[in-house]
Design an enzyme around this catalytic site. Sequence first.
Site, PDB file in Angstrom:
ATOM      1  N   GLU A  48       0.825  -1.221   0.000  1.00 12.47           N
ATOM      2  CA  GLU A  48       0.000   0.000   0.000  1.00 12.47           C
ATOM      3  C   GLU A  48       0.856   1.267   0.000  1.00 12.47           C
ATOM      4  O   GLU A  48       1.528   1.551   1.003  1.00 12.47           O
ATOM      5  CB  GLU A  48      -0.908  -0.013   1.246  1.00 12.47           C
ATOM      6  CG  GLU A  48      -1.778   1.227   1.356  1.00 12.47           C
ATOM      7  CD  GLU A  48      -2.747   1.165   2.525  1.00 12.47           C
ATOM      8  OE1 GLU A  48      -2.563   0.318   3.419  1.00 12.47           O
ATOM      9  OE2 GLU A  48      -3.682   1.989   2.532  1.00 12.47           O
ATOM     10  N   GLU A  77     -11.867   1.609   5.054  1.00 14.18           N
ATOM     11  CA  GLU A  77     -10.890   1.980   6.078  1.00 14.18           C
ATOM     12  C   GLU A  77     -11.047   3.490   6.272  1.00 14.18           C
ATOM     13  O   GLU A  77     -10.380   4.294   5.618  1.00 14.18           O
ATOM     14  CB  GLU A  77      -9.471   1.634   5.629  1.00 14.18           C
ATOM     15  CG  GLU A  77      -8.482   1.805   6.772  1.00 14.18           C
ATOM     16  CD  GLU A  77      -7.046   1.744   6.307  1.00 14.18           C
ATOM     17  OE1 GLU A  77      -6.321   0.852   6.756  1.00 14.18           O
ATOM     18  OE2 GLU A  77      -6.657   2.595   5.484  1.00 14.18           O
TER      19      GLU A  77
HETATM   20  C1  LER Z   1      -3.222   1.587   6.234  1.00 18.32           C
HETATM   21  O1  LER Z   1      -4.101   0.879   5.432  1.00 18.32           O
HETATM   22  C2  LER Z   1      -3.302   3.014   5.990  1.00 18.32           C
HETATM   23  O2  LER Z   1      -3.960   3.463   5.096  1.00 18.32           O
HETATM   24  C3  LER Z   1      -2.562   3.890   6.888  1.00 18.32           C
HETATM   25  O3  LER Z   1      -2.848   5.219   6.594  1.00 18.32           O
HETATM   26  C4  LER Z   1      -2.919   3.590   8.323  1.00 18.32           C
HETATM   27  O4  LER Z   1      -3.113   4.733   9.038  1.00 18.32           O
HETATM   28 MN    MN Z   2      -5.229   2.212   3.851  1.00 17.39          MN
END
Ligand code: LER
Ligand code: MN
Length: 271
Positions: A153, A247
């Site tokens: 990510e 999220e």
């Molecule tokens: C994790 O998925 C993410 O996006 C980070 O910004 C966690 O704060």
């Molecule tokens: Mn994230």
Amino acid sequence: MRCAVTVSLVPEARGGPFVFWDGLSKGCARAAEIGFDGIEVFPRSPDEVDWRRLESLMSEHDVKLAAAGTGGGWVVHKLSLTSPEAEIRERAKNFALEIIERAGGLGAPAIVGSMQGRWEGPVTREQALAWLGEALEQLAERAAKFNVPILLEPLNRYETNLLNGVTEAVSFLKSLKNRNIKLLGDLFHMNIEEVDIASAIHAAGSRLGHVHFADSNRRAVGFGHTDIESIVAALREVRYDGWLSAEILPLPDSETAAAQTIKAFRQYAGY
Ligand code: LER
Ligand code: MN
């Protein structure tokens, strides 16, 4: 596409971008009642989760595990795959390997986000990327045992200085041998870093393996100003068929954020 909601098991991350905070049982039950297909879990550490209980709760409520985060390794234990200290890098890798084993056993991939760390002090960017690449190759190999990828990510500039944008992450992945590493596109980070989110989705193409479904302000989609229609159109154009996982900040509260997410999912992506 399927829609998931996040469940945090990390009290130290309070105030962070996760919808449910009150354990697996309530998380699975509310996810199912509200209409989600799955949950994404953020564990404190792999051995603090009762994975068998999670499996039976998921089967009871008919929800799947969309993914499991490794960020607890950073938030709680300050582990990073690019730490200047070899022992910390090793512990970070083992932490992620254990999450891969546990989540993989439930058919889900693990995420490397904040565990990518940052380059600073004695560590050059080239060195950090080399360490990250070596670790990801090993994590990807382990994930393949379970027929799932490892998810990398890119994060916005305020969280890392290593991989911020999709294009640089794609060229980094191209430099690695293992093809079992997919990108996680978090729409919140992309809103900060990308020139155009739809174009970035096209740049990722078939390497896109997971999406964090968030609006510009990290609230539920529909509570900010991101143009979600153009993003969903791009996802369809690259034939993305994975999870849209919320999220997001639990604002104004967890229930409202979850309900808005399902509403937006059905309106834009779930038809
Ligand atoms: C994790 O998925 C993410 O996006 C980070 O910004 C966690 O704060
Ligand atoms: Mn994230």
